[in-house]
Design a protein around this motif. Structure first.
Motif, PDB file in Angstrom:
ATOM      1  N   LEU A  63      -4.347   9.085  -4.828  1.00 38.12           N
ATOM      2  CA  LEU A  63      -4.513  10.127  -6.169  1.00 38.12           C
ATOM      3  C   LEU A  63      -5.015  10.974  -5.838  1.00 38.12           C
ATOM      4  CD1 LEU A  63      -2.662   8.288  -8.832  1.00 38.12           C
ATOM      5  CD2 LEU A  63      -2.064   9.434  -7.371  1.00 38.12           C
ATOM      6  N   HIS A  71      -0.783  13.900  -6.228  1.00 39.94           N
ATOM      7  CA  HIS A  71       0.185  13.960  -7.572  1.00 39.94           C
ATOM      8  C   HIS A  71       0.821  15.429  -6.527  1.00 39.94           C
ATOM      9  CE1 HIS A  71      -0.256  11.210 -10.488  1.00 39.94           C
ATOM     10  NE2 HIS A  71      -1.441  11.236 -10.410  1.00 39.94           N
ATOM     11  N   ILE A  90       1.103   4.191  -4.021  1.00 42.39           N
ATOM     12  CA  ILE A  90      -0.307   4.692  -4.564  1.00 42.39           C
ATOM     13  C   ILE A  90      -1.529   4.121  -4.278  1.00 42.39           C
ATOM     14  CG2 ILE A  90      -1.339   5.176  -5.660  1.00 42.39           C
ATOM     15  CD1 ILE A  90       1.070   7.211  -5.731  1.00 42.39           C
ATOM     16  N   THR A  91      -2.409   4.261  -3.538  1.00 43.95           N
ATOM     17  CA  THR A  91      -3.700   2.838  -3.472  1.00 43.95           C
ATOM     18  C   THR A  91      -4.885   3.994  -4.143  1.00 43.95           C
ATOM     19  OG1 THR A  91      -4.223   4.084  -0.968  1.00 43.95           O
ATOM     20  CG2 THR A  91      -3.170   2.182  -1.657  1.00 43.95           C
ATOM     21  N   THR A  92      -5.043   4.014  -5.333  1.00 42.24           N
ATOM     22  CA  THR A  92      -6.078   5.009  -6.051  1.00 42.24           C
ATOM     23  C   THR A  92      -7.317   4.029  -6.838  1.00 42.24           C
ATOM     24  OG1 THR A  92      -6.192   6.662  -7.562  1.00 42.24           O
ATOM     25  CG2 THR A  92      -5.409   4.894  -7.926  1.00 42.24           C
ATOM     26  N   ASP A  99      -2.285   8.268 -14.984  1.00 43.69           N
ATOM     27  CA  ASP A  99      -1.903   8.778 -13.235  1.00 43.69           C
ATOM     28  C   ASP A  99      -0.889   7.838 -13.152  1.00 43.69           C
ATOM     29  OD1 ASP A  99      -3.587  10.659 -12.534  1.00 43.69           O
ATOM     30  OD2 ASP A  99      -5.471   8.957 -12.369  1.00 43.69           O
ATOM     31  N   ARG A 100      -1.098   6.069 -13.327  1.00 41.82           N
ATOM     32  CA  ARG A 100      -0.126   5.492 -13.252  1.00 41.82           C
ATOM     33  C   ARG A 100       1.327   6.078 -13.423  1.00 41.82           C
ATOM     34  NH1 ARG A 100      -0.945  -0.456 -12.629  1.00 41.82           N
ATOM     35  NH2 ARG A 100      -3.189  -0.304 -12.399  1.00 41.82           N
ATOM     36  N   ALA A 103       3.149   8.998 -11.201  1.00 42.49           N
ATOM     37  CA  ALA A 103       3.182   8.743  -9.541  1.00 42.49           C
ATOM     38  C   ALA A 103       4.359   7.956 -10.254  1.00 42.49           C
ATOM     39  CB  ALA A 103       2.440   7.441  -9.643  1.00 42.49           C
ATOM     40  N   GLN A 104       4.452   6.703 -11.001  1.00 39.60           N
ATOM     41  CA  GLN A 104       5.972   6.122 -11.088  1.00 39.60           C
ATOM     42  C   GLN A 104       7.422   7.379 -11.783  1.00 39.60           C
ATOM     43  OE1 GLN A 104       5.264   4.097 -14.787  1.00 39.60           O
ATOM     44  NE2 GLN A 104       4.092   2.471 -13.454  1.00 39.60           N
ATOM     45  N   VAL A 108       7.516   6.209  -7.321  1.00 39.49           N
ATOM     46  CA  VAL A 108       6.705   5.642  -6.249  1.00 39.49           C
ATOM     47  C   VAL A 108       7.468   3.900  -6.323  1.00 39.49           C
ATOM     48  CG1 VAL A 108       4.573   6.782  -6.540  1.00 39.49           C
ATOM     49  CG2 VAL A 108       4.328   4.588  -8.109  1.00 39.49           C
ATOM     50  N   TYR A 111       1.932   0.483  -7.119  1.00 38.62           N
ATOM     51  CA  TYR A 111       0.748   1.293  -7.381  1.00 38.62           C
ATOM     52  C   TYR A 111      -0.425   0.133  -6.724  1.00 38.62           C
ATOM     53  CZ  TYR A 111      -2.230   3.786 -10.311  1.00 38.62           C
ATOM     54  OH  TYR A 111      -3.295   4.782 -10.809  1.00 38.62           O
ATOM     55  N   SER A 127       2.270  -6.554  -3.191  1.00 35.30           N
ATOM     56  CA  SER A 127       2.445  -5.103  -2.416  1.00 35.30           C
ATOM     57  C   SER A 127       2.813  -5.702  -0.764  1.00 35.30           C
ATOM     58  CB  SER A 127       1.547  -4.304  -2.423  1.00 35.30           C
ATOM     59  OG  SER A 127       0.847  -4.043  -3.766  1.00 35.30           O
TER      60      SER A 127
END
Length: 136
Positions: A63, A71, A90-92, A99-100, A103-104, A108, A111, A127
Motif C-alpha cells: 500500500l 490505493h 495487500i501486503t503492508t 486502509d483495510r 482496500a476491501q 481485495v 490482506y 493467505s
C-alpha cells in the motif's frame, strides 16, 4: 507461463517474497514492479514496457509506495475492464482500519500485515492456502 505480479518498493520485502515462494515451491513466474505506475505500465504495455501476456493470475500489492500508492493503483486497476478481475492481495505495514476498509471496498482477496514471518505466521499460511486455491 502462469505468473504473479509483486508490486513492492522495498528490496528486502521483495527478497523475502522470492525466498518464500521458492520455499513453498510456488511454480508461477514472479514479476516485480517497484510502484503502481510501473505495475500499470507492465500490465497495459505503456511507456516502453511490453504488456504482460498472459496477465498475472494474482497481484501482491504494497500500500505504501512512492509515485502511486496501493490505493491509487487499485482504483486504476479496477477501472480497467481487462484488469479489474485480477485477484489482489495487500501486503503492508499499515494496520490502520481505514486502509483495510479502503482496500476491501476495492475488492481485495486478502490482506497481509508486514513484517511477515513466512515460517510461522498463521496469516501467511491462510493467505498461501487462499492463494493456492486462486492459482489452480
Amino acid at each position: 507461463m502462469r505468473s504473479i505480479l509483486l508490486v513492492e518498493d522495498d528490496f528486502f520485502d521483495t527478497m523475502i517474497v522470492e525466498k518464500s515462494f521458492a520455499k513453498f515451491s510456488v511454480q508461477h513466474k514472479l514479476y516485480t514492479a517497484f510502484n503502481g505506475i510501473e505495475a500499470l505500465d507492465m500490465l497495459l504495455g505503456r511507456n516502453g514496457q511490453e504488456a504482460m501476456n498472459p496477465l498475472p493470475e494474482v497481484i501482491l500489492l504494497d500500500l505504501n509506495m512512492p509515485k502511486m500508492n496501493g490505493h491509487e493503483f487499485l482504483e486504476e486497476l479496477r477501472s480497467q475492464p481487462k484488469l479489474r478481475d485480477i485477484p489482489v492481495f495487500i501486503t503492508t505495514t499499515s494496520a490502520m482500519d481505514v486502509d483495510r476498509l479502503n482496500a476491501q471496498n476495492l475488492g481485495v482477496a486478502g490482506y497481509i500485515l508486514k513484517p511477515i514471518d513466512f515460517e510461522t505466521s498463521t496469516d501467511m499460511v491462510d493467505s498461501l492456502s487462499l492463494l493456492e486455491k486462486l492459482l489452480k
